[in-house]
Write a protein that holds these residues in place. Structure first.
Motif, PDB file in Angstrom:
ATOM      1  N   VAL A 180      29.785  13.699 -39.806  1.00 31.23           N
ATOM      2  CA  VAL A 180      29.540  15.108 -40.148  1.00 31.23           C
ATOM      3  C   VAL A 180      28.399  15.086 -41.154  1.00 31.23           C
ATOM      4  N   GLU A 181      27.298  15.755 -40.813  1.00 29.66           N
ATOM      5  CA  GLU A 181      26.094  15.649 -41.632  1.00 29.66           C
ATOM      6  C   GLU A 181      26.351  16.157 -43.049  1.00 29.66           C
ATOM      7  N   TYR A 182      25.611  15.601 -44.005  1.00 33.42           N
ATOM      8  CA  TYR A 182      25.925  15.858 -45.425  1.00 33.42           C
ATOM      9  C   TYR A 182      25.956  17.336 -45.800  1.00 33.42           C
TER      10      TYR A 182
ATOM     11  N   GLY B  69      30.382   6.735 -45.782  1.00 32.73           N
ATOM     12  CA  GLY B  69      29.021   7.247 -45.559  1.00 32.73           C
ATOM     13  C   GLY B  69      28.352   6.594 -44.364  1.00 32.73           C
ATOM     14  N   ASN B  70      27.821   7.447 -43.491  1.00 28.09           N
ATOM     15  CA  ASN B  70      27.153   6.938 -42.288  1.00 28.09           C
ATOM     16  C   ASN B  70      25.750   6.441 -42.647  1.00 28.09           C
ATOM     17  N   ILE B  71      25.471   5.174 -42.351  1.00 26.19           N
ATOM     18  CA  ILE B  71      24.118   4.676 -42.657  1.00 26.19           C
ATOM     19  C   ILE B  71      23.254   4.683 -41.396  1.00 26.19           C
ATOM     20  N   ASN B  72      23.781   5.293 -40.364  1.00 20.50           N
ATOM     21  CA  ASN B  72      23.032   5.486 -39.125  1.00 20.50           C
ATOM     22  C   ASN B  72      22.528   4.203 -38.500  1.00 20.50           C
ATOM     23  N   GLN B  73      23.309   3.179 -38.631  1.00 24.64           N
ATOM     24  CA  GLN B  73      23.098   1.950 -37.874  1.00 24.64           C
ATOM     25  C   GLN B  73      24.226   1.939 -36.859  1.00 24.64           C
TER      26      GLN B  73
ATOM     27  N   CYS C 163      18.177  17.357 -32.795  1.00 27.91           N
ATOM     28  CA  CYS C 163      19.307  16.514 -32.404  1.00 27.91           C
ATOM     29  C   CYS C 163      19.293  15.209 -33.186  1.00 27.91           C
ATOM     30  N   MET C 164      20.462  14.627 -33.336  1.00 30.21           N
ATOM     31  CA  MET C 164      20.598  13.406 -34.127  1.00 30.21           C
ATOM     32  C   MET C 164      21.242  12.300 -33.289  1.00 30.21           C
ATOM     33  N   MET C 165      20.742  11.086 -33.454  1.00 27.56           N
ATOM     34  CA  MET C 165      21.226  10.020 -32.576  1.00 27.56           C
ATOM     35  C   MET C 165      22.718   9.736 -32.754  1.00 27.56           C
TER      36      MET C 165
ATOM     37  N   HIS D 162      11.939  16.984 -32.839  1.00 25.47           N
ATOM     38  CA  HIS D 162      13.243  17.313 -32.272  1.00 25.47           C
ATOM     39  C   HIS D 162      14.349  16.476 -32.924  1.00 25.47           C
ATOM     40  N   GLY D 163      13.946  15.428 -33.672  1.00 22.45           N
ATOM     41  CA  GLY D 163      14.951  14.602 -34.355  1.00 22.45           C
ATOM     42  C   GLY D 163      15.157  13.257 -33.692  1.00 22.45           C
ATOM     43  N   HIS D 164      15.873  12.373 -34.408  1.00 17.73           N
ATOM     44  CA  HIS D 164      16.024  11.000 -33.903  1.00 17.73           C
ATOM     45  C   HIS D 164      16.923  10.894 -32.677  1.00 17.73           C
TER      46      HIS D 164
ATOM     47  N   VAL E 271      14.765   3.696 -48.436  1.00 17.64           N
ATOM     48  CA  VAL E 271      13.659   4.182 -49.265  1.00 17.64           C
ATOM     49  C   VAL E 271      13.250   5.537 -48.696  1.00 17.64           C
ATOM     50  N   LYS E 272      13.754   6.606 -49.309  1.00 17.80           N
ATOM     51  CA  LYS E 272      13.540   7.941 -48.733  1.00 17.80           C
ATOM     52  C   LYS E 272      12.997   8.945 -49.735  1.00 17.80           C
ATOM     53  N   ASN E 273      13.319   8.780 -51.010  1.00 16.02           N
ATOM     54  CA  ASN E 273      12.990   9.826 -51.981  1.00 16.02           C
ATOM     55  C   ASN E 273      11.788   9.470 -52.843  1.00 16.02           C
TER      56      ASN E 273
ATOM     57  N   LEU F  74      14.561   0.597 -32.996  1.00 12.64           N
ATOM     58  CA  LEU F  74      14.190   1.140 -34.305  1.00 12.64           C
ATOM     59  C   LEU F  74      13.688   2.567 -34.116  1.00 12.64           C
ATOM     60  N   VAL F  75      14.305   3.530 -34.790  1.00  9.29           N
ATOM     61  CA  VAL F  75      13.776   4.896 -34.713  1.00  9.29           C
ATOM     62  C   VAL F  75      12.785   5.085 -35.859  1.00  9.29           C
ATOM     63  N   ALA F  76      11.538   5.276 -35.495  1.00  9.42           N
ATOM     64  CA  ALA F  76      10.499   5.325 -36.523  1.00  9.42           C
ATOM     65  C   ALA F  76       9.486   6.414 -36.193  1.00  9.42           C
ATOM     66  N   GLY F  77      10.018   7.573 -35.801  1.00  6.77           N
ATOM     67  CA  GLY F  77       9.136   8.689 -35.462  1.00  6.77           C
ATOM     68  C   GLY F  77       8.949   9.633 -36.644  1.00  6.77           C
ATOM     69  N   GLY F  78       9.734   9.405 -37.702  1.00 11.21           N
ATOM     70  CA  GLY F  78       9.682  10.318 -38.849  1.00 11.21           C
ATOM     71  C   GLY F  78       8.578   9.923 -39.821  1.00 11.21           C
TER      72      GLY F  78
HETATM   73  N1  UGB Z   1      13.259   9.865 -37.071  1.00  9.38           N
HETATM   74  C1  UGB Z   1      12.646   9.813 -35.829  1.00  9.38           C
HETATM   75  O1  UGB Z   1      12.450   8.724 -35.279  1.00  9.38           O
HETATM   76  N2  UGB Z   1      12.298  10.969 -35.239  1.00  9.38           N
HETATM   77  C2  UGB Z   1      12.530  12.191 -35.787  1.00  9.38           C
HETATM   78  O2  UGB Z   1      12.190  13.209 -35.170  1.00  9.38           O
HETATM   79  C3  UGB Z   1      13.147  12.229 -37.069  1.00  9.38           C
HETATM   80  C4  UGB Z   1      13.499  11.058 -37.675  1.00  9.38           C
HETATM   81  P1  UGB Z   1      15.494  10.415 -42.058  1.00  9.38           P
HETATM   82  P2  UGB Z   1      17.955  11.968 -42.132  1.00  9.38           P
HETATM   83  O3  UGB Z   1      21.089   6.824 -43.242  1.00  9.38           O
HETATM   84  O4  UGB Z   1      20.454   7.728 -45.043  1.00  9.38           O
HETATM   85  C5  UGB Z   1      19.850  10.309 -41.394  1.00  9.38           C
HETATM   86  O5  UGB Z   1      14.691  11.632 -42.199  1.00  9.38           O
HETATM   87  O6  UGB Z   1      17.737  12.499 -40.739  1.00  9.38           O
HETATM   88  C6  UGB Z   1      13.690   8.605 -37.701  1.00  9.38           C
HETATM   89  C7  UGB Z   1      21.220  10.610 -40.818  1.00  9.38           C
HETATM   90  O7  UGB Z   1      21.115  11.784 -40.025  1.00  9.38           O
HETATM   91  O8  UGB Z   1      15.204   9.226 -42.911  1.00  9.38           O
HETATM   92  O9  UGB Z   1      17.836  12.850 -43.301  1.00  9.38           O
HETATM   93  C8  UGB Z   1      13.033   8.328 -39.031  1.00  9.38           C
HETATM   94  O10 UGB Z   1      11.784   7.698 -38.858  1.00  9.38           O
HETATM   95  C9  UGB Z   1      22.265  10.764 -41.908  1.00  9.38           C
HETATM   96  O11 UGB Z   1      23.554  10.941 -41.325  1.00  9.38           O
HETATM   97  O12 UGB Z   1      17.057  10.672 -42.312  1.00  9.38           O
HETATM   98  O13 UGB Z   1      19.416  11.380 -42.212  1.00  9.38           O
HETATM   99  C10 UGB Z   1      14.089   7.472 -39.703  1.00  9.38           C
HETATM  100  O14 UGB Z   1      13.965   6.120 -39.313  1.00  9.38           O
HETATM  101  C11 UGB Z   1      22.281   9.540 -42.817  1.00  9.38           C
HETATM  102  O15 UGB Z   1      22.906   8.505 -42.162  1.00  9.38           O
HETATM  103  C12 UGB Z   1      15.413   7.997 -39.130  1.00  9.38           C
HETATM  104  O16 UGB Z   1      15.070   8.706 -37.960  1.00  9.38           O
HETATM  105  C13 UGB Z   1      20.873   9.176 -43.284  1.00  9.38           C
HETATM  106  O17 UGB Z   1      19.922   9.144 -42.195  1.00  9.38           O
HETATM  107  C14 UGB Z   1      16.192   8.881 -40.097  1.00  9.38           C
HETATM  108  O18 UGB Z   1      15.404   9.960 -40.558  1.00  9.38           O
HETATM  109  C15 UGB Z   1      20.828   7.812 -43.902  1.00  9.38           C
END
Ligand code: UGB
Length: 598
Positions: A321-323, A351-355, A398-400, A236-238, A427-429, A117-121
């Motif tokens: 390709v990022e949005y 759409g990439n859901i980053n799973q 960088c992005m995973m 630095h990003g996920h 849940v982002k916005n 689980l990436v949860a640094g954000g």
């Molecule tokens: N995260 C980290 O763990 N460390 C970091 O430094 C930054 C983030 P956001 P983002 O699925 O909706 C991504 O901010 O980056 C974790 C994809 O790049 O929620 O805008 C953070 O905790 C995009 O292609 O998303 O966009 C969180 O769990 C698209 O798929 C995760 O990384 C989009 O997500 C994502 O961080 C999406």
């Protein structure tokens, strides 16, 4: 130079390295030894950390930064020479025969998987001050995201082991990437809740470090404006997750333990685990080294697009390709309208859901070459068109999901498209931004994230033969959403569609005003008519048959305004709360067979 005597041999080496790399400005203002010595030592402790947490160290960071900043200044397009086209991948429909078969394979493979689980954000966009994984995923049970994720993994573990003759002892590992912003609160959440039922040894926290900020095109490192003995840093990003898994030795440990899959996921997608068994089944069946989960994407939606890129020299890759880059890339390559919907009403690019699901063997092999460093990018905000000065300091990111960019063409990179209603509701916005989302595009808010769970559960039960009433439209925090019956079950009740079907029989109906929470493993819904709220819990030893007619006033959804600061943030951001007027609530803790048939 006089200050070098304050430092360890390693730190002296780093000081020399920084000087060689033109970073004298970091310490040329330092007073003579005897003044601020502690601060100077602290500065070099930070330098050591920055050096050791980056693959290749600070020298490599500064070198990459110079290259990327030069490319950015020259306006070089990272996609130069590449033409985008629509890729083909596995497209699944919930409940179809192949979906069910993939789920079966996925559950079997699950005991050979590790979750990350990436949860640094921090939820800056969400306007929530806590860590996002502590946020309730829905308000019927109030379970937070992290608890739900852990319970889902444990349920998969049980379901997978149940397929082994005589059972099995597999413990699916969970790694959580945290950052300075989230680490202690994540650990605290786990510790104060007994790791939500997981063994503490099953969970590993890996903290990502921030990286040094850069002040100009020469990659001079930035000093913290508040503290001249500190280098300013930013996330630095996920994408850090790869180097952390590698440098911590965790990947090797999993490999040696015979695991086959690594599944990466993000912090607040409440639907995700409904898609995992089928997607893992696809990975195993197709032997994908990399499998990205995707959903149909609305043009301009803030999720990346999975794209096939073909280079002039013949190379091809299937990559996110990022949005913010998809539109310019398309415009530059023969799609004059850029990122727009096709006739289907969706962007032709999934759409990439980053799973992401990686096959562990090839992943491990690749990381032993790269150390986990992946392609980075830089996004400086320039003061003017000369591109010589920045408005504020920048840093590499960088992005995973960019991991496949450095893979050889022989790597098996695929993707799996799932129904959005089943797989994706992040849940982002915050409410204000969500209310401004163009009509027809998803809100990605706490409101829509919760409503999506009720919709998914309702649709799954419908597919299993339950008569579930139609939703009504309603508005919360100025977002119009479908309100389905508030149905929720614990992951251990069912992890697959076949699992749901095995727990539901006869003629069942659930009305729109209803709330249903199924919290126990062996609860069977048989000829139930629900018009109100029903909450059933049962220990693993109890087998409960639930049926008959349950009628009461139920739980009423009460609107709240996000501006009402007297309410807790997690309530305000969703725009409603449950008024628990009346319910039938039963718990069965003893072993045996029970029947709940009012
Ligand atoms: N995260 C980290 O763990 N460390 C970091 O430094 C930054 C983030 P956001 P983002 O699925 O909706 C991504 O901010 O980056 C974790 C994809 O790049 O929620 O805008 C953070 O905790 C995009 O292609 O998303 O966009 C969180 O769990 C698209 O798929 C995760 O990384 C989009 O997500 C994502 O961080 C999406």
């Amino acid at each position: 130079l006089n200050n070098l005597s304050l430092l360890s041999a390693k730190q002296v080496g780093l000081a020399k390295l920084l000087m060689e790399m033109g970073q004298n400005h970091l310490f040329e203002h330092w007073p003579e030894p005897g003044v601020d010595d502690e601060e100077k030592r602290a500065f070099f402790h930070q330098v050591e950390r920055l050096d050791s947490s980056y693959p290749g160290g600070l020298a490599s960071y500064i070198k990459s930064a110079r290259e990327l900043l030069a490319d950015s200044k020259a306006g070089k397009n990272p996609y130069d020479g590449f033409t985008p086209s629509v890729p083909s991948g596995e497209v699944l429909k919930f409940g179809d025969d192949d979906f069910i078969q993939y789920e079966e394979v996925g559950v079997k493979e699950a005991r050979k998987a590790a979750f990350v689980l990436v949860a640094g954000g921090l939820g800056e966009r969400l306007g929530y001050n806590g860590i996002k994984v502590a946020l309730p995923r829905e308000s019927v049970t109030g379970t937070c995201f992290l608890q739900h994720y852990i319970e889902s993994i444990l349920a998969l573990q049980d379901a997978s082991c149940a397929l082994v003759q005589g059972g099995c002892q597999a413990e699916i590992p969970l790694a959580i990437m945290t950052s300075d912003d989230t680490h202690s609160r994540t650990l605290n959440l786990l510790e104060s809740n007994s790791y939500f039922g997981m063994k503490p040894t099953q969970v590993k926290l890996l903290k990502q470090e921030k990286v040094a900020c850069l002040v100009d095109n020469d990659a001079h490192l930035a000093l913290d404006p508040q503290n001249k003995y500190r280098i300013q840093t930013k996330p630095h990003g996920h994408g850090d997750v790869h180097s952390l898994l590698y440098s911590s030795g965790l990947l090797k440990h999993w490999h040696d333990a015979g695991l086959r899959w690594v599944l990466f996921f993000q912090d607040t997608n409440g639907l995700l685990f409904k898609a995992i068994p089928a997607a893992l089944g696809v990975s195993a069946t197709k032997e994908y080294h990399v499998n990205s989960l995707a959903v149909p994407r609305k043009a301009k939606e803030a999720i990346g697009g999975i794209t096939k890129l073909t280079h002039k020299d013949g190379r091809t890759m299937v990559i996110n390709v990022e949005y913010n880059q998809l539109d310019p890339l398309l415009r530059a390559s023969g799609y004059p309208d850029g990122d727009v919907n096709a006739e289907s009403g969706y962007s032709p690019f999934p759409g990439n859901i980053n799973q992401l699901i990686f096959k562990l063997g090839p992943y491990m092999e690749e990381l032993s070459k790269t150390g986990g460093g992946i392609k980075e990018f830089v996004n400086p905000k320039y003061k003017d068109a000369t591109k010589t000065e920045f408005k504020s300091s920048t840093r590499l990111e960088c992005m995973m999901q960019d991991y496949p960019k450095t893979l050889p063409p022989s790597a098996r990179v695929g993707f799996t498209v799932l129904d959005t209603w089943l797989a994706y509701a992040p849940v982002k916005n915050n409410p204000e931004d969500a209310a401004k989302v163009p009509k027809g595009n998803p809100y990605h808010s706490a409101t829509s994230g919760e409503m999506a769970i009720y919709r998914a559960n309702s649709l799954i039960l419908r597919k299993a033969g339950v008569e579930v009433s139609d939703p009504v439209m309603d508005e919360f925090n100025q977002q119009e959403v479908e309100v389905w019956p508030r149905i929720e079950w614990k992951p251990k009740w069912a992890v697959t569609f076949a699992g749901v079907k095995s727990k539901v029989s006869g003629k069942n109906a659930i009305t729109q005003k209803s709330t249903l929470a199924i919290k126990g493993r062996n609860i069977f819904i048989e000829d139930l008519l629900l018009d109100g709220a029903l909450i059933v819990d049962a220990g693993d030893g109890a087998e409960v048959s639930v049926g008959g007619s349950v009628q009461n006033q139920g739980w009423i959804i009460e609107k709240v305004d996000y501006k009402d600061t007297s309410l807790p943030e997690e309530v305000r951001i969703r725009g409603f709360r449950m008024n628990k007027v009346e319910q039938l609530e039963k718990t069965y803790n003893e072993t045996g067979k029970f029947s709940l048939k009012p």
